[in-house]
Design a protein around this motif. Structure first.
Motif, mmCIF file in Angstrom:
data_model
loop_
_atom_site.group_PDB
_atom_site.id
_atom_site.type_symbol
_atom_site.label_atom_id
_atom_site.label_comp_id
_atom_site.label_asym_id
_atom_site.label_seq_id
_atom_site.Cartn_x
_atom_site.Cartn_y
_atom_site.Cartn_z
ATOM 1 N N SER A 41 0.511 -1.076 0.154
ATOM 2 C CA SER A 41 -0.013 -0.140 0.029
ATOM 3 C C SER A 41 0.846 1.352 0.373
ATOM 4 O O SER A 41 1.774 1.378 0.674
ATOM 5 N N GLY A 42 0.544 2.391 -0.474
ATOM 6 C CA GLY A 42 0.971 3.470 -0.963
ATOM 7 C C GLY A 42 2.319 3.704 -2.181
ATOM 8 O O GLY A 42 3.182 4.197 -1.398
ATOM 9 N N SER A 43 2.740 2.018 -2.899
ATOM 10 C CA SER A 43 4.129 2.093 -2.980
ATOM 11 C C SER A 43 4.325 3.464 -4.710
ATOM 12 O O SER A 43 4.820 2.881 -5.327
ATOM 13 N N GLY A 44 2.991 3.501 -4.985
ATOM 14 C CA GLY A 44 2.411 4.149 -6.403
ATOM 15 C C GLY A 44 2.004 3.625 -7.221
ATOM 16 O O GLY A 44 1.447 3.992 -8.341
ATOM 17 N N LYS A 45 1.651 2.332 -7.021
ATOM 18 C CA LYS A 45 0.626 1.616 -7.957
ATOM 19 C C LYS A 45 -0.125 2.736 -8.978
ATOM 20 O O LYS A 45 -0.293 2.360 -10.116
ATOM 21 N N SER A 46 -1.397 3.129 -8.548
ATOM 22 C CA SER A 46 -2.186 3.734 -8.480
ATOM 23 C C SER A 46 -1.689 5.042 -9.302
ATOM 24 O O SER A 46 -2.510 5.535 -10.194
ATOM 25 N N VAL A 47 -1.001 5.319 -9.294
ATOM 26 C CA VAL A 47 -0.161 6.782 -9.403
ATOM 27 C C VAL A 47 -0.493 5.520 -10.727
ATOM 28 O O VAL A 47 -0.228 7.185 -11.677
ATOM 29 N N MET A 48 0.275 5.037 -10.982
ATOM 30 C CA MET A 48 1.045 4.399 -12.156
ATOM 31 C C MET A 48 -0.387 4.767 -13.549
ATOM 32 O O MET A 48 -0.381 4.629 -14.577
ATOM 33 N N VAL A 198 -3.932 -5.112 -13.482
ATOM 34 C CA VAL A 198 -4.624 -4.623 -13.088
ATOM 35 C C VAL A 198 -3.672 -5.289 -11.915
ATOM 36 O O VAL A 198 -2.832 -5.502 -11.215
ATOM 37 N N VAL A 199 -4.184 -3.615 -11.461
ATOM 38 C CA VAL A 199 -3.789 -3.570 -9.922
ATOM 39 C C VAL A 199 -4.271 -3.633 -8.649
ATOM 40 O O VAL A 199 -5.279 -4.121 -8.443
ATOM 41 N N THR A 200 -3.619 -5.076 -7.893
ATOM 42 C CA THR A 200 -3.433 -5.361 -6.725
ATOM 43 C C THR A 200 -2.908 -5.834 -6.164
ATOM 44 O O THR A 200 -1.395 -6.237 -6.212
ATOM 45 N N HIS A 201 -3.610 -6.075 -4.996
ATOM 46 C CA HIS A 201 -2.377 -6.933 -3.270
ATOM 47 C C HIS A 201 -2.412 -8.143 -3.250
ATOM 48 O O HIS A 201 -1.970 -9.492 -2.770
ATOM 49 N N ASP A 202 -3.843 -9.027 -4.234
ATOM 50 C CA ASP A 202 -3.976 -9.925 -4.004
ATOM 51 C C ASP A 202 -3.357 -11.447 -4.935
ATOM 52 O O ASP A 202 -3.305 -11.628 -6.063
ATOM 53 N N MET A 203 -2.983 -12.234 -4.476
ATOM 54 C CA MET A 203 -1.748 -13.029 -4.822
ATOM 55 C C MET A 203 -3.215 -13.905 -5.761
ATOM 56 O O MET A 203 -2.572 -14.586 -6.645
ATOM 57 N N VAL A 204 -3.819 -14.586 -5.112
ATOM 58 C CA VAL A 204 -4.975 -15.110 -6.134
ATOM 59 C C VAL A 204 -5.407 -14.799 -6.511
ATOM 60 O O VAL A 204 -5.078 -15.250 -8.148
ATOM 61 N N SER A 205 -5.690 -13.274 -6.827
ATOM 62 C CA SER A 205 -6.110 -12.411 -8.633
ATOM 63 C C SER A 205 -4.457 -12.556 -9.700
ATOM 64 O O SER A 205 -5.038 -13.098 -10.555
ATOM 65 N N VAL A 206 -3.541 -13.153 -8.596
ATOM 66 C CA VAL A 206 -2.834 -12.581 -9.920
ATOM 67 C C VAL A 206 -2.033 -13.371 -10.271
ATOM 68 O O VAL A 206 -2.311 -13.747 -11.902
ATOM 69 N N ARG A 207 -1.919 -14.656 -9.851
ATOM 70 C CA ARG A 207 -1.995 -16.514 -10.623
ATOM 71 C C ARG A 207 -3.160 -16.478 -11.419
ATOM 72 O O ARG A 207 -2.952 -17.518 -12.338
ATOM 73 N N LYS A 208 -4.199 -15.866 -10.871
ATOM 74 C CA LYS A 208 -4.619 -16.123 -11.851
ATOM 75 C C LYS A 208 -5.171 -15.591 -13.759
ATOM 76 O O LYS A 208 -5.615 -16.404 -14.289
ATOM 77 N N VAL A 209 -4.981 -14.366 -13.500
ATOM 78 C CA VAL A 209 -4.851 -13.490 -13.951
ATOM 79 C C VAL A 209 -3.831 -12.715 -15.727
ATOM 80 O O VAL A 209 -4.089 -12.464 -16.426
ATOM 81 N N ALA A 210 -2.917 -13.046 -14.633
ATOM 82 C CA ALA A 210 -1.219 -12.288 -15.293
ATOM 83 C C ALA A 210 -1.035 -12.864 -16.275
ATOM 84 O O ALA A 210 -0.748 -14.253 -15.709
ATOM 85 N N ASP A 211 -0.752 -12.659 -17.322
ATOM 86 C CA ASP A 211 0.565 -13.440 -17.997
ATOM 87 C C ASP A 211 1.909 -12.842 -17.356
ATOM 88 O O ASP A 211 2.826 -13.261 -17.825
ATOM 89 N N ARG A 212 1.420 -11.514 -17.266
ATOM 90 C CA ARG A 212 3.274 -11.457 -16.721
ATOM 91 C C ARG A 212 3.103 -10.026 -15.261
ATOM 92 O O ARG A 212 1.554 -9.631 -14.789
ATOM 93 N N VAL A 213 3.947 -10.212 -14.199
ATOM 94 C CA VAL A 213 3.922 -9.328 -13.163
ATOM 95 C C VAL A 213 5.494 -8.170 -12.985
ATOM 96 O O VAL A 213 5.806 -8.814 -13.310
ATOM 97 N N ALA A 214 4.779 -7.168 -12.605
ATOM 98 C CA ALA A 214 6.109 -6.503 -11.722
ATOM 99 C C ALA A 214 5.602 -6.098 -10.962
ATOM 100 O O ALA A 214 4.337 -5.812 -10.385
ATOM 101 N N MET A 215 6.367 -5.642 -9.824
ATOM 102 C CA MET A 215 6.473 -5.731 -8.567
ATOM 103 C C MET A 215 7.155 -4.334 -8.107
ATOM 104 O O MET A 215 8.332 -3.683 -8.770
ATOM 105 N N LEU A 216 6.179 -2.833 -7.708
ATOM 106 C CA LEU A 216 6.339 -1.406 -7.726
ATOM 107 C C LEU A 216 7.400 -1.505 -5.865
ATOM 108 O O LEU A 216 6.322 -2.537 -5.303
#
Length: 256
Positions: A41-48, A198-216
């Protein structure tokens, strides 16, 4: 296979009141893919996300959409680029004074020359796509949280965007409804050839929807790769986030 960048961040920096939020962000979102952006939280994801549609301009660097630098665009040209986007807000951001159908058809009425009967047809079609046929006359206050998110998603795709931005789409939902939202994200990407961020904290969502992942982390992209790459990444900050451990503080091995 050659991947065409749909959105590009090139050495983007952004500060608010002297606090650096994005320090030197370089990242590509490829056409037709689903990219998950994760981070604390607060890492700048929504700002991106706001940079992607020109709601915020960087202090330095470039943001390109379909190879056009939107950081130097006039508002008129930004409006044209924004037509390529749909946005699902964390709260769904429905207008409580309007019915479901009026919410979904809002952009069609305001931004297109569609006659009322065509607006009604599109509203029915988009609601059916998110599993909510027949609720056009319902008021948002009478909907569950998951239904509100789905109405928000129907509104986001009403103008048939090329890109959909999702800000914490499963926040506040139970696991079953979260999975339903994840399934919708995947289905829309596959059936409509939509590029998804997709901006998310939910790792279940990440594994379901993501082709790639970026961590900020602390204003930098410290990881970019597939979910499989994420699982094997040795960086202690990445491991702490993925595994949901609270101990710390930890700093990344490398910042790239």
């Amino acid at each position: 296979m050659v991947y065409m960048p749909k959105i590009e961040f090139r050495h983007v920096r952004k500060s608010f009141d002297g606090n650096a939020v994005l320090r030197d962000v370089t990242l590509e979102v490829r056409e037709g893919e689903s990219l998950a952006i994760i981070g604390r939280s607060g890492s700048g994801k929504s700002v991106m996300l706001k940079h992607m549609v020109g709601l915020v301009r960087p202090d330095a660097g470039q943001v390109l959409v379909d190879r056009e630098d939107i950081t130097v665009m006039r508002e008129r040209d930004l409006f044209r680029v924004r037509r390529k986007f749909g946005f699902l807000f964390q709260s769904a951001a429905l207008l409580d004074s309007l019915t479901v159908g009026e919410n979904v058809g809002l952009a069609l009425r305001e931004l297109s020359a569609c006659p009322p009967e065509e607006v009604a047809r599109v509203v029915r079609e988009k609601l059916a796509m998110v599993g909510l046929s027949g609720v056009e006359g319902v008021m948002p206050a009478d909907l569950s949280g998951g239904m509100r998110k789905r109405v928000g998603l129907a509104r986001a795709i009403a103008l048939e965007p090329e890109i959909v931005l999702y800000d914490e789409p499963t926040t506040g939902l139970d696991p079953v409804m979260s999975d339903a939202i994840n399934e919708l994200i995947v289905r829309l990407r596959d059936n409509l050839s939509i590029t998804s961020v997709v901006v998310t904290h939910d790792m279940v969502s990440v594994r379901k929807v993501a082709d790639r992942v970026a961590m900020l982390f602390e204003g930098n992209i410290i990881f970019s790769g597939t979910v499989e790459d994420l699982d094997s990444c040795p960086d202690p900050v990445v491991r702490q986030f993925v595994e949901g451990r609270a101990e710390g503080p930890i700093r990344p091995v490398t910042e790239r």
